[in-house]
Scaffold this motif. Structure first.
Motif, PDB file in Angstrom:
ATOM      1  N   TRP A 132      -6.459   7.732  78.328  1.00 30.60           N
ATOM      2  CA  TRP A 132      -6.167   9.158  78.866  1.00 30.60           C
ATOM      3  C   TRP A 132      -6.834  10.227  77.731  1.00 30.60           C
ATOM      4  N   SER A 133      -6.675   9.753  76.377  1.00 28.58           N
ATOM      5  CA  SER A 133      -7.447  10.494  75.526  1.00 28.58           C
ATOM      6  C   SER A 133      -8.703  10.635  75.617  1.00 28.58           C
ATOM      7  N   THR A 134      -9.479   9.550  75.869  1.00 24.45           N
ATOM      8  CA  THR A 134     -10.976   9.664  75.949  1.00 24.45           C
ATOM      9  C   THR A 134     -11.269  10.699  77.420  1.00 24.45           C
ATOM     10  N   LEU A 135     -10.567  10.426  78.456  1.00 23.96           N
ATOM     11  CA  LEU A 135     -10.920  11.419  79.575  1.00 23.96           C
ATOM     12  C   LEU A 135     -10.559  12.970  79.033  1.00 23.96           C
ATOM     13  N   ILE A 136      -9.605  13.162  78.444  1.00 21.44           N
ATOM     14  CA  ILE A 136      -9.184  14.379  77.887  1.00 21.44           C
ATOM     15  C   ILE A 136     -10.120  14.924  77.057  1.00 21.44           C
ATOM     16  N   ALA A 137     -10.478  14.073  75.940  1.00 24.08           N
ATOM     17  CA  ALA A 137     -11.835  14.522  75.262  1.00 24.08           C
ATOM     18  C   ALA A 137     -13.058  14.779  76.063  1.00 24.08           C
ATOM     19  N   MET A 138     -13.310  14.006  76.855  1.00 21.46           N
ATOM     20  CA  MET A 138     -14.731  14.298  77.784  1.00 21.46           C
ATOM     21  C   MET A 138     -14.455  15.783  78.512  1.00 21.46           C
ATOM     22  N   LEU A 139     -13.350  15.955  79.010  1.00 23.11           N
ATOM     23  CA  LEU A 139     -13.127  17.305  79.729  1.00 23.11           C
ATOM     24  C   LEU A 139     -13.242  18.408  78.587  1.00 23.11           C
ATOM     25  N   ILE A 140     -12.507  18.285  77.577  1.00 26.46           N
ATOM     26  CA  ILE A 140     -12.350  19.340  76.661  1.00 26.46           C
ATOM     27  C   ILE A 140     -14.040  19.686  76.099  1.00 26.46           C
ATOM     28  N   TYR A 141     -14.582  18.639  75.605  1.00 28.36           N
ATOM     29  CA  TYR A 141     -16.001  18.580  75.043  1.00 28.36           C
ATOM     30  C   TYR A 141     -16.899  19.323  75.921  1.00 28.36           C
ATOM     31  N   TRP A 142     -16.633  19.176  77.252  1.00 29.36           N
ATOM     32  CA  TRP A 142     -17.507  19.592  78.386  1.00 29.36           C
ATOM     33  C   TRP A 142     -17.270  20.957  78.452  1.00 29.36           C
ATOM     34  N   LEU A 143     -16.147  21.439  78.459  1.00 29.83           N
ATOM     35  CA  LEU A 143     -15.644  22.813  78.459  1.00 29.83           C
ATOM     36  C   LEU A 143     -16.265  23.634  77.133  1.00 29.83           C
ATOM     37  N   ILE A 144     -16.027  23.039  76.063  1.00 27.34           N
ATOM     38  CA  ILE A 144     -16.572  23.894  74.790  1.00 27.34           C
ATOM     39  C   ILE A 144     -18.220  23.936  74.919  1.00 27.34           C
ATOM     40  N   PHE A 145     -18.806  22.993  75.313  1.00 27.60           N
ATOM     41  CA  PHE A 145     -20.352  23.014  75.369  1.00 27.60           C
ATOM     42  C   PHE A 145     -20.810  23.869  76.624  1.00 27.60           C
ATOM     43  N   TRP A 146     -20.199  23.969  77.687  1.00 28.11           N
ATOM     44  CA  TRP A 146     -20.468  24.783  78.711  1.00 28.11           C
ATOM     45  C   TRP A 146     -20.319  26.112  78.333  1.00 28.11           C
ATOM     46  N   ALA A 147     -19.264  26.659  77.537  1.00 26.89           N
ATOM     47  CA  ALA A 147     -18.815  27.920  77.028  1.00 26.89           C
ATOM     48  C   ALA A 147     -19.800  28.399  76.137  1.00 26.89           C
ATOM     49  N   VAL A 148     -20.368  27.457  75.290  1.00 22.17           N
ATOM     50  CA  VAL A 148     -21.273  27.802  74.097  1.00 22.17           C
ATOM     51  C   VAL A 148     -22.643  28.060  74.898  1.00 22.17           C
ATOM     52  N   ARG A 149     -23.036  27.138  75.976  1.00 24.11           N
ATOM     53  CA  ARG A 149     -24.293  27.292  76.362  1.00 24.11           C
ATOM     54  C   ARG A 149     -24.190  28.656  77.279  1.00 24.11           C
ATOM     55  N   ARG A 150     -23.198  28.933  77.874  1.00 25.60           N
ATOM     56  CA  ARG A 150     -23.175  30.079  78.781  1.00 25.60           C
ATOM     57  C   ARG A 150     -23.409  31.341  77.763  1.00 25.60           C
ATOM     58  N   PHE A 151     -22.500  31.303  76.711  1.00 21.65           N
ATOM     59  CA  PHE A 151     -22.772  32.454  75.791  1.00 21.65           C
ATOM     60  C   PHE A 151     -24.298  32.579  75.175  1.00 21.65           C
TER      61      PHE A 151
END
Length: 164
Positions: A132-151
């Motif tokens: 589960w930790s790998t799936l959670i990390a994938m989701l969190i990293y995607w959200l962080i990168f999405w927010a930075v790229r959007r900014f």
């Protein structure tokens, strides 16, 4: 045309004497050249050059931010694919003694460290795990990168244009 009062004059003929004769042109005063445009004062020229320089710098910054955005997208794809391969290999029970599998686990342990004790992995059977930790990390990293790229895309877009 039966109703034409002037039968010898064609109705659709163009006049042949369009341009004035030379004698009439001699009576006209000679044309003078338009006055030359005054050179802009040095201050206005400096302002124009300064504005062009600022526009060029703005284009350079916009290009650099766009390239950073492209790099972040590439890095996110590589990270997500690597984490997905780790998740899949753990799910099918790949042995860590294999050189590739051991290298991949070691490499991804670094980016999974902040998520290591969030949820315990489910042991399916044998060496198989559902991480589960790998799936959670994938989701969190995607959200962080999405927010930075959007900014970053908001930074380089003008208020009128959409930021897809």
């Amino acid at each position: 045309m039966p109703n034409n009062p002037y039968p010898d004059e064609p109705t659709r003929a163009q006049p042949t004497d369009v341009l004035p004769q030379r004698e009439r042109m001699a009576d006209l005063p000679p044309r003078s050249a338009p006055p030359p445009m005054p050179a802009p004062p040095p201050r206005e020229l400096a302002e124009v050059e300064n504005a062009e320089t600022r526009q060029e710098e703005a284009r350079t910054v916009r290009y650099a931010i766009g390239k950073l955005n492209d790099f972040l997208q590439w890095f996110l794809v590589v990270l997500e694919v690597t984490l997905f391969i780790r998740f899949f290999l753990k799910l099918i029970g790949a042995l860590q003694i294999n050189l590739f599998v051991g290298f991949l686990y070691s490499l991804t342990d670094i980016v999974l460290f902040p998520f290591s004790n969030i949820v315990n992995s489910l042991k399916v059977r044998g060496g198989q795990e559902f991480e589960w930790s790998t799936l959670i990390a994938m989701l969190i990293y995607w959200l962080i990168f999405w927010a930075v790229r959007r900014f970053l895309s908001i930074l380089i877009s003008s208020p009128e244009e959409p930021t897809s």
